[in-house]
Design a protein around this motif. Structure first.
Motif, PDB file in Angstrom:
ATOM      1  N   LEU A 358      42.162  31.234  11.548  1.00 38.59           N
ATOM      2  CA  LEU A 358      41.971  32.597  11.805  1.00 38.59           C
ATOM      3  C   LEU A 358      42.724  32.750  13.095  1.00 38.59           C
ATOM      4  N   LEU A 361      45.240  35.511  14.477  1.00 39.08           N
ATOM      5  CA  LEU A 361      44.585  36.931  14.670  1.00 39.08           C
ATOM      6  C   LEU A 361      44.850  37.238  16.037  1.00 39.08           C
ATOM      7  N   TRP A 470      44.433  38.827   5.298  1.00 40.79           N
ATOM      8  CA  TRP A 470      43.325  38.576   5.982  1.00 40.79           C
ATOM      9  C   TRP A 470      41.798  38.831   5.701  1.00 40.79           C
TER      10      TRP A 470
END
Length: 532
Positions: A358, A361, A470
């Motif tokens: 992640l 992001l 996502w």
């Protein structure tokens, strides 16, 4: 039209009328067969076909018990053309089926067939007329419809109880960890250790926030996050919990460190800001709880109102879920104050599983927006990805209808990027408090439940849409999502009643969550937490 045939039957001439030159002139060669006989047969067939055509258009005059030539034509014609005419349904059946029937009329009537088999056996034995048949059919269908509705409402009630209650294994885990916290010094270690504390406010790290009172759920989110990140040494997970769960939560992560990632466990009362003065959302929650008990009643009151449709009853039962009046559910609106030194965080719900790294992001350009989220009105799954403002807000209320567009695309809570710097420059939190107050004043008529409706309002105009990869939604309330599709998402979200730690979870999707549960752990085994 004139027809001329030569005596020898060698020439046949057809004229369209008097004084007009010949239209058809056919010369017929000599044949062994008798052309005179053929001509008379042709002439006879012509008159016969004309006669049958006229007769089939005439209704029988001998009554219903006999069949005239016209009737015979009607019967034989379709068969000759390899086609069957369907009989019309008597009008009396339509009239009877449209008559309303009440629940009281059906009670105590054993003669109503309960199954299709009983219905067929009865009409074969009695050979009823159309009207009697229609009454039987109407009563049977109405009775079965009432029974189906009652069963559906019972199902919603049982699901509500199952999703609202704390499962025995989860309760066991919390108790055993609390006991370990009190008797084992290793379970009381400071999280994080003193040398890692500066990382908690260092914006060069990737900061994730998880608010939950569920130790098992928190362990899965943390394990899946750290296992899939490419830079675990730069990952910080801030876990916020309540006072009663703090000891079990600290014990779990003290005994199960996720090195080199940094885990912080704090309870709400540890935050200085939270203990100072009035907290608007706490006041709103207290009022919300009072209003819900006053105007909605409990599950028993909802179940007694059997005139409402099952999906309406389901929505009211869901509104009673404890999570909708939990501070863990509202905590995200206070992120700028709780993490005053941080510029950006990713907020995670406790019913998600991380399946990819992640950290990219942080590279997304938010273009000055506050909230990076996935839209929920576009996607392959039309059942899940069909949510707009009208799905959550009551547009029959003038406060809502005068302020928002019902077809505005909604977005998802559960995995959100929050630019805290941009947030602090906005009035998002004040807007959130204002609309909570308006909903309370209107007796909870602006929206039914949850933090997403006021979130949609407060963040309106402040949302940056990110790629659906996502955040995949809906794994807790539908089973249409295939295992292959779920595996291909960066984050999967078990939003809905069928949480993966409950027995009502969808069995084909649950392994995506249980793969991050260490089933060989002594605490897990001791509380009989299993993969299925």
């Amino acid at each position: 039209m004139q027809l001329h045939v030569s005596p020898s039957l060698r020439h046949v001439t057809v004229l369209p009328g008097k004084g007009v030159k010949e239209f058809i002139n056919v010369k017929i060669g000599s044949r062994r067969v008798s052309y005179r006989v053929m001509f008379y047969m042709l002439l006879f067939s012509t008159f016969l076909l004309r006669f049958l055509f006229v007769m089939t258009t005439v209704e029988g005059i001998e009554g219903e018990s006999k069949c005239s030539i016209g009737c015979l034509g009607k019967r034989l014609g379709p068969k000759i053309l390899s086609r069957k005419l369907e009989p019309n349904v008597p009008e009396v059946m339509y009239q009877v089926l449209q008559m309303p029937v009440t629940k009281d009329e059906l009670e105590g009537r054993p003669e109503i067939p309960r199954t299709l088999e009983d219905f067929m056996a009865e009409i074969k034995d009695n050979r009823p007329d159309a009207k009697t048949l229609a009454f039987k059919l109407r009563d049977m269908v109405s009775l079965l419809e009432q029974r189906t509705q009652k069963a559906k409402i019972q199902e919603y009630l049982y699901r509500h109880i199952a999703s609202s209650s704390i499962p025995k294994p989860l309760h066991c885990l919390a108790l055993r960890l609390a006991n370990e916290h009190s008797s084992n010094a290793r379970a009381r270690l400071q999280l994080p250790t003193a040398e890692l504390v500066p990382a908690l406010v260092d914006n060069s790290y990737f900061h994730f926030v998880l608010a939950t009172d569920n130790v098992l759920a928190a362990s899965v989110v943390a394990a899946s996050l750290v296992k899939n990140t490419l830079r675990p040494h730069k990952t910080v997970l801030h876990i916020i919990t309540d006072k009663k769960t703090y000891s079990p939560m600290q014990a779990w992560f003290s005994l199960h460190p996720l090195i080199p990632a940094i885990i912080e466990v704090k309870a709400l009362h540890h935050f200085d800001w939270f203990s100072k003065g009035k907290v608007p959302v706490l006041e709103a929650m207290e009022k919300d709880q009072q209003v819900r008990s006053q105007f909605r009643g409990g599950s028993s009151a909802i179940m007694k109102n059997n005139t409402e449709k099952p999906h309406v009853i389901a929505a009211k039962l869901q509104a009673l879920s404890p999570k909708y009046n939990s501070m863990m559910n509202h905590i995200r609106i206070h992120l700028p104050e709780l993490f005053s030194s941080l510029n950006k965080v990713v907020f995670l719900d406790d019913d998600i599983v991380v399946q990819t790294d992640l950290t990219p992001l942080w590279d997304i350009d938010m273009k000055g927006k506050v909230n990076g989220a996935v839209q929920t009105c576009r996607g392959k799954d039309k059942f899940v990805m069909s949510k707009r403002f009208k799905s959550y807000l009551n547009f029959s209320h003038p406060l809502i209808s005068n302020s928002f567009d019902p077809n505005q695309c909604a977005w998802a809570y559960g995995m959100n990027i929050f630019d805290l710097e941009a947030w602090r420059k906005s009035n998002i939190s004040l807007t959130y408090y204002h609309w909570l107050e308006q909903n309370l004043k209107s007796d909870l008529s602006l929206w039914q439940l949850g933090t997403l409706p006021p979130g949609l309002i407060a963040f309106h105009g402040h949302v940056h849409i990110i790629d659906p990869f996502w955040h995949m939604l809906g794994l807790g309330y539908q089973e249409n999502t295939t295992l292959e599709d779920a595996k291909s998402a960066g984050v999967i979200h078990f939003n809905g009643r069928a949480k993966p730690w409950l027995d009502i979870a969808f069995p084909q999707l649950r392994p995506l969550w249980t793969k991050y549960v260490n089933l060989s752990d002594n605490f897990i085994k001791g509380c009989h937490i299993r993969a299925s």
